[in-house]
Design a protein around this motif. Structure first.
Motif, PDB file in Angstrom:
ATOM      1  N   LYS A  23       0.825  -1.194   0.000  1.00 10.59           N
ATOM      2  CA  LYS A  23       0.000   0.000   0.000  1.00 10.59           C
ATOM      3  C   LYS A  23       0.863   1.248   0.000  1.00 10.59           C
ATOM      4  O   LYS A  23       0.540   2.247  -0.633  1.00 10.59           O
ATOM      5  CB  LYS A  23      -0.928  -0.007   1.226  1.00 10.59           C
ATOM      6  N   GLN A  25       3.812   1.569  -1.275  1.00  4.30           N
ATOM      7  CA  GLN A  25       4.579   1.715  -2.506  1.00  4.30           C
ATOM      8  C   GLN A  25       3.678   2.155  -3.657  1.00  4.30           C
ATOM      9  O   GLN A  25       3.433   1.416  -4.596  1.00  4.30           O
ATOM     10  CB  GLN A  25       5.290   0.400  -2.838  1.00  4.30           C
ATOM     11  N   LYS A  26       3.193   3.354  -3.522  1.00  4.16           N
ATOM     12  CA  LYS A  26       2.357   3.910  -4.585  1.00  4.16           C
ATOM     13  C   LYS A  26       2.714   5.388  -4.745  1.00  4.16           C
ATOM     14  O   LYS A  26       3.191   6.038  -3.804  1.00  4.16           O
ATOM     15  CB  LYS A  26       0.879   3.760  -4.250  1.00  4.16           C
ATOM     16  N   ILE A  53       9.195   4.188  -3.567  1.00  5.41           N
ATOM     17  CA  ILE A  53       8.727   3.996  -4.940  1.00  5.41           C
ATOM     18  C   ILE A  53       9.848   3.506  -5.857  1.00  5.41           C
ATOM     19  O   ILE A  53       9.596   2.845  -6.871  1.00  5.41           O
ATOM     20  CB  ILE A  53       8.102   5.303  -5.482  1.00  5.41           C
ATOM     21  N   SER A 106       1.120  -0.905  -7.932  1.00  6.22           N
ATOM     22  CA  SER A 106       0.307   0.312  -7.910  1.00  6.22           C
ATOM     23  C   SER A 106       0.363   0.967  -9.288  1.00  6.22           C
ATOM     24  O   SER A 106       1.152   0.568 -10.150  1.00  6.22           O
ATOM     25  CB  SER A 106       0.803   1.291  -6.836  1.00  6.22           C
ATOM     26  N   LYS A 107      -0.489   1.982  -9.456  1.00  2.00           N
ATOM     27  CA  LYS A 107      -0.536   2.699 -10.723  1.00  2.00           C
ATOM     28  C   LYS A 107      -0.623   4.202 -10.491  1.00  2.00           C
ATOM     29  O   LYS A 107      -1.068   4.663  -9.440  1.00  2.00           O
ATOM     30  CB  LYS A 107      -1.745   2.244 -11.558  1.00  2.00           C
TER      31      LYS A 107
END
Length: 619
Positions: A23, A25-26, A53, A106-107
Motif C-alpha cells: 500500500k 509503494q504507490k 517507490i 500500484s498505478k
C-alpha cells in the motif's frame, strides 16, 4: 501459546505488514500532472514521489508514448521518468504501472493533451502594452468562503499589514472593466501559487506547491478562467514566477530527492545580495557563491539550478503554466540570483516552444553598466549570454524617485532622467526596458513625492511616453502612500471597495476624492492615448539637455512625432523658445496636447510649474 496458534499469528502479522508495504509503494505525487502533444522538445521528465517507490519498476504501454529512462536518486522515495511523446500520440490518460517482478503493485497516470491551436505562435507582451501590477491578496475579495481554508497554516487577519486579507482571482476578474478604463493592456499579478506558510504568506513568493494555485485565491481552473477572460478582452496576463527559492513548508522540504536539491549550508546563510559580483571579472568565488547560493530569507530555501533534475523540474513547470492557462508573459523574480547558466537554458527552452513569448527579469541593479550584463546578446567578457530580452529598468526607477524632488544640477533633477536615457547606448535592446516609478517592494510614489499630485502626474507622463514598456502599481492612481523601506505591508494596501462592507468604493468615480479622480482621469487619458500611438510604442528618441529645469524630448517615427515638455520648477512657469528644437520642429507647424486637447503653435510654449505637456505634432 500453542505452537500452531503462534505460527498463525506470525503469518497474519507478516501478511498485514506485506500488504501495508504494498500500500505504501504507490505514487503520492506525479509532476507535472499533464503534458501536451506537439512540443518541439518531445520529452517530458516526471517526478514521481511515494514511499520506497524506487524499489518498483515503472512501465508504460500507451501508443506513441515510450519510457526512455528511469533515474534513481539518493532518496528511495523518488523516481524521475523520461518519457518521449510522438507527434502521432493521441490525447488520453497515460497510465504508469509500478511493478515488483511481474506483479503490478500500484498505478499512476498523467493526462496527455492536444496543444491549443496557435499556442506556439502566441504573442507576448511588447512595447505596445502597458502593464498594471496587482497584488492579488490586496485588490478585491469576491469569494469570502475561501478567505480561510481548513488545514492551511495561516488564516485571515485583515487588520495585520502582513496578514492574509482575502483578495482573490475572482475579485480581480470582476474588476477588469476598471483596469481597462485606465488604458492598461497587460496585468502582472504577484505570485498566485500555494504559499502554505505559517505567517506573512500573502505576497506569494514562498511557494509550497509549484503546480497548485493557492486555494485562498481560487483553484487552477479559476486562474485559467481569469486568463481566458483577460485574453477575450485583449488583456495579456503576465505570471510572476520564482526559480530562486521556494517556501520552507514546501512539501519536498522534509524529504528532499537529493542533498543538493537546494543549496545547503551547515547553518542558515543568507545571500550577500551583491549582484555586481556575478558579472565582476575580479570577484572572489566565495562572494559569488554567497550571492547566488545564499538564502533570500529563512523562510525561503535556495533552489539549486546546478542540479539538472531541479533545473528541468522548474523549466517544465513554467512551460506547463504557459500551456495550461494560456499565458502571454512571465515576470521572473530575483532573476540574477539563481545559477545564471540554468536561467539561460530556461530562456532557450521557452523560446524553442514559444518564439514570440515574453519574459522580463527582475534585475534590481540601478547602474546600467552592470544591468546590461543580463540582457540578451550583450558582449560580456566572460562570453555569457542570458538570452533574456526584457529587463526591469531599475536605473530609471531610481532616477524617478529623486528627479522631481530636486532642483537643477549637473546630475540632479531632470538631468537624472536625461542621464539614464543617455546610457541606452549600452543596451542591445533599449526599447525592451520595462519602465516604472514604483512596485510592490519600493515606496509608493505619493510617499516619496510627499503627496504632491503634480509630481505624480509628471512621473506618469514620463513613464507613459519614454521608450520601453510602462508599468503602473495598483492603487497609486488613488494616491496611496507608504514607505517600502520601513514596511512592505504599508505599500501593499487593500483597494477600497474591493471587500464586502467597505464604506468607500474607489472603483467608482463617486467613491473617490476630487484629487483621486484628477489622478485617475489623467492616467486614463495618458494610457488610452498611448494604447493607439505607434510612435510611443516603436518610435526613436531625441532629447535635449535640461535647461532651467525644463526637459524636452521627442518620440518620432516616420512623419509622426510626439513632444514631451517637463517643467520641474516648483513655482515658476517657463516660457520656452522653441527655436532650440529646430532640427526636428522644422518638419511640423502645430501641435495638440493629448490630455487637454489644447492647441499650440510652435514659436513659444509656456509650460506650467511642476507639470508635463505631451504634444502630438502636426505638419
Amino acid at each position: 501459546m500453542h505452537k500452531r496458534k503462534l505460527t498463525g499469528l506470525l503469518l497474519i502479522v507478516t501478511m498485514v505488514m506485506f500488504c501495508a508495504s504494498l500500500k505504501a509503494q504507490k505514487p503520492e505525487r506525479i509532476e507535472p500532472p499533464s503534458w501536451w502533444i506537439g512540443f518541439q522538445e518531445p520529452k517530458v521528465q516526471l517526478l514521481v514521489y511515494g514511499k520506497d517507490i524506487s524499489t518498483l519498476k515503472p512501465s508504460i504501454t500507451y501508443p506513441g508514448v515510450s519510457l526512455e529512462r528511469v533515474i534513481l536518486v539518493e532518496n528511495p522515495n523518488y523516481l524521475f521518468l523520461d518519457l518521449s511523446i510522438s507527434p502521432e500520440a493521441k490525447p488520453g490518460k497515460v497510465e504508469i504501472a509500478f511493478k515488483k517482478g511481474t506483479k503490478t503493485i500500484s498505478k499512476g497516470s498523467i493526462d496527455l493533451k492536444e496543444r491549443e491551436k496557435g499556442s506556439a505562435q502566441r504573442e507576448g507582451f511588447n512595447q505596445s502594452d502597458a502593464i498594471y501590477l496587482i497584488m492579488p491578496d490586496r485588490f478585491a475579495n469576491a469569494i469570502t468562503d475561501n478567505d480561510a481554508v481548513a488545514g492551511m497554516r495561516e488564516g485571515l487577519n485583515r487588520q495585520d499589514p502582513y496578514g492574509r486579507h482575502g483578495g482573490d482571482l475572482e475579485g480581480i476578474r470582476q474588476h477588469l472593466d476598471y483596469v481597462q478604463s485606465l488604458g492598461f493592456t497587460s496585468i502582472w499579478l504577484n505570485p498566485v501559487l500555494e504559499n502554505d506558510q505559517p505567517e506573512s504568506s500573502y505576497h506569494g513568493y514562498a511557494i509550497t506547491d509549484f503546480y497548485k494555485v493557492d486555494p485562498r485565491f481560487g483553484r487552477n481552473e479559476d486562474y485559467k478562467k481569469f486568463v481566458d477572460d483577460c485574453r477575450s478582452r485583449g488583456i495579456k496576463v503576465i505570471m510572476d514566477m520564482v526559480f530562486n527559492h521556494c517556501g520552507s513548508m514546501h512539501w519536498w522540504m522534509n524529504d528532499l530527492p537529493e542533498k543538493d536539491w537546494i543549496n545547503v549550508f551547515p547553518e542558515y546563510t543568507p545571500s550577500n545580495y551583491r549582484l555586481s559580483t556575478v558579472a565582476d571579472p575580479y570577484a572572489a568565488k566565495a562572494d559569488i557563491e554567497l550571492t547566488t547560493r545564499g538564502w533570500f530569507a529563512t523562510a525561503m530555501p535556495d533552489l539549486n539550478l546546478q542540479n539538472e533534475l531541479m533545473k528541468n523540474y522548474m523549466i517544465q513547470n513554467s512551460i506547463w503554466w504557459i500551456e495550461y492557462s494560456g499565458l502571454q508573459g512571465i515576470r521572473m523574480d530575483t532573476y540574477p540570483y539563481p545559477d545564471k547558466h540554468g536561467m539561460a537554458d530556461w530562456i532557450l527552452r521557452l523560446k524553442k516552444e514559444y518564439p514570440d513569448f515574453s519574459v522580463v527579469g527582475e534585475t534590481w541593479i540601478t547602474q546600467a553598466s552592470k544591468l546590461v550584463y543580463w540582457q540578451k546578446d550583450f558582449p560580456n567578457k566572460d562570453g555569457y549570454n542570458s538570452h533574456l530580452e526584457y529587463l526591469m529598468d531599475f536605473p530609471m526607477a531610481d532616477a524617478l524617485t529623486r528627479a522631481f524632488n530636486e532642483g537643477e544640477g549637473w546630475d540632479t533633477g531632470l538631468q537624472r532622467l536625461y542621464d539614464v536615457l543617455a546610457d541606452d547606448h549600452l543596451y542591445r535592446y533599449p526599447l525592451n526596458m520595462v519602465v516604472f516609478a514604483e512596485n510592490h517592494d519600493m515606496g509608493r510614489m505619493a510617499h516619496f513625492y510627499g503627496g504632491d499630485l503634480r509630481k505624480m502626474k509628471m512621473a506618469a507622463a514620463f513613464v507613459a511616453t519614454v521608450r520601453g514598456i510602462p508599468q503602473w502599481y495598483y492603487g497609486s492612481e488613488l494616491l496611496m502612500e507608504g514607505d517600502g523601506a520601513k514596511s512592505h505591508g504599508a505599500i501593499r494596501q487593500d483597494f477600497p471597495g474591493g471587500w464586502p462592507g467597505d464604506q468607500i468604493n474607489a472603483f467608482t468615480k463617486e467613491g473617490r476624492t476630487d484629487s483621486q479622480n484628477e489622478m485617475v482621469n489623467y492616467l486614463s487619458a495618458l494610457f488610452q492615448y498611448r494604447k493607439a500611438s505607434k510612435v510611443l510604442h516603436e518610435g526613436n528618441t531625441l532629447h535635449f539637455v535640461p535647461l532651467n529645469e525644463v526637459y524636452v524630448y521627442f518620440r518620432y517615427l516616420g512623419d509622426e512625432a510626439v513632444m514631451v515638455m517637463m517643467n520641474n520648477n516648483d513655482s515658476h512657469d517657463r516660457m520656452v523658445d522653441m527655436s532650440r528644437f529646430e532640427e526636428i520642429l522644422k518638419n511640423y507647424g502645430s501641435g495638440t496636447e493629448v490630455v487637454t486637447g489644447q492647441k499650440y503653435n510652435l514659436d513659444t510654449i509656456t509650460v506650467p510649474a511642476k507639470s508635463a505637456l505631451i504634444i502630438e505634432l502636426h505638419k
